[in-house]
Design an enzyme around this catalytic site. Structure first.
Site, PDB file in Angstrom:
ATOM      1  N   HIS A  17       0.837  -1.205   0.000  1.00 13.25           N
ATOM      2  CA  HIS A  17       0.000   0.000   0.000  1.00 13.25           C
ATOM      3  C   HIS A  17       0.871   1.254   0.000  1.00 13.25           C
ATOM      4  O   HIS A  17       0.609   2.207  -0.739  1.00 13.25           O
ATOM      5  CB  HIS A  17      -0.901   0.050   1.248  1.00 13.25           C
ATOM      6  CG  HIS A  17      -1.966  -0.987   1.303  1.00 13.25           C
ATOM      7  ND1 HIS A  17      -2.150  -1.785   2.400  1.00 13.25           N
ATOM      8  CD2 HIS A  17      -2.907  -1.348   0.409  1.00 13.25           C
ATOM      9  CE1 HIS A  17      -3.167  -2.602   2.184  1.00 13.25           C
ATOM     10  NE2 HIS A  17      -3.642  -2.350   0.978  1.00 13.25           N
ATOM     11  N   LYS A  61     -15.377  -8.612   4.025  1.00 10.43           N
ATOM     12  CA  LYS A  61     -14.151  -8.875   4.764  1.00 10.43           C
ATOM     13  C   LYS A  61     -14.413  -8.839   6.261  1.00 10.43           C
ATOM     14  O   LYS A  61     -15.297  -8.129   6.730  1.00 10.43           O
ATOM     15  CB  LYS A  61     -13.081  -7.838   4.401  1.00 10.43           C
ATOM     16  CG  LYS A  61     -12.621  -7.921   2.962  1.00 10.43           C
ATOM     17  CD  LYS A  61     -11.509  -6.930   2.692  1.00 10.43           C
ATOM     18  CE  LYS A  61     -11.035  -7.030   1.250  1.00 10.43           C
ATOM     19  NZ  LYS A  61      -9.954  -6.064   0.970  1.00 10.43           N
ATOM     20  N   ARG A 120      -1.415  -6.389  -8.194  1.00 11.26           N
ATOM     21  CA  ARG A 120      -0.360  -7.317  -7.821  1.00 11.26           C
ATOM     22  C   ARG A 120      -0.247  -8.446  -8.828  1.00 11.26           C
ATOM     23  O   ARG A 120       0.839  -8.907  -9.124  1.00 11.26           O
ATOM     24  CB  ARG A 120      -0.647  -7.932  -6.443  1.00 11.26           C
ATOM     25  CG  ARG A 120      -0.581  -6.950  -5.304  1.00 11.26           C
ATOM     26  CD  ARG A 120      -0.968  -7.627  -4.019  1.00 11.26           C
ATOM     27  NE  ARG A 120      -2.295  -8.228  -4.173  1.00 11.26           N
ATOM     28  CZ  ARG A 120      -3.244  -8.199  -3.277  1.00 11.26           C
ATOM     29  NH1 ARG A 120      -3.038  -7.651  -2.121  1.00 11.26           N
ATOM     30  NH2 ARG A 120      -4.411  -8.750  -3.499  1.00 11.26           N
ATOM     31  N   SER A 174      -3.018  -7.754   2.675  1.00 11.26           N
ATOM     32  CA  SER A 174      -3.423  -7.592   4.074  1.00 11.26           C
ATOM     33  C   SER A 174      -3.997  -8.887   4.638  1.00 11.26           C
ATOM     34  O   SER A 174      -3.707  -9.259   5.779  1.00 11.26           O
ATOM     35  CB  SER A 174      -4.461  -6.468   4.202  1.00 11.26           C
ATOM     36  OG  SER A 174      -3.901  -5.224   3.890  1.00 11.26           O
TER      37      SER A 174
END
Length: 170
Positions: free
Chosen positions: A19, A43, A94, A132
């Site tokens: 990040h 999440k 990513r 994360s």
């Protein structure tokens, strides 16, 4: 000429070195970069929205990036971006799986407001595996996360894991 405002949205639960890489690089593309800390109903967050905002604000102060601010939101991204006066959404990629999801989201966002562009920044090669979700999982099983987050974030995550309890024993 009006200031060029960008929004980099995310849950940042916790904020990772990946990040920070996107923030550092994205902040060079706009006059002001707003880090939009949001909730995601799909999440299971480790930290509350206020804790995540404080964590991101602390990391921004330690990085010394002057044109970045942190704002919490719980709304449709394009509504938030419009309210902030943004002309750009910054997204980090990513892997191919990220691209497929982000490409679809960018298309939907363009339908909602074609005046706001989405730009994609590839994560630095050495940071691409960091997520994360994986940082939390490693920490919950007692693994070392220092290569994926700053020392202060590592301490935050370790303290939260100690509070909630680790998972699994050999």
């Amino acid at each position: 000429m009006a200031a060029r405002i960008g929004v980099y949205p995310g849950t940042f639960d916790p904020i990772t070195l990946g990040h920070l890489d996107i923030i550092r690089r994205g902040s060079k593309l706009v006059d002001q970069l707003i880090i939009g800390v949001t909730t995601n109903p799909s999440k299971d967050p480790m930290f509350t929205p206020d804790e995540r905002m404080a964590m991101v604000e602390r990391e921004m102060a330690s990085q010394g990036i002057a044109n970045v601010s942190v704002v919490g939101f719980n709304a449709l991204l394009m509504h938030f971006a419009e309210k902030q006066g943004a002309t750009v959404i910054v997204r980090g990629l990513r892997a191919v799986a990220d691209f497929e999801y982000e490409y679809q989201m960018a298309g939907m966002n363009q339908q909602l407001n074609a005046r706001i562009e989405t730009i994609f920044l590839m994560a630095d090669v050495c940071l691409q595996p960091i997520a994360s979700r994986l940082v939390k999982e490693i920490a919950l099983f007692g693994g070392e996360i220092g290569d994926f987050v700053t020392p202060a974030v590592r301490d935050d995550v370790v303290a939260r894991v100690e509070l909630r309890g680790r998972l699994g024993d050999y």
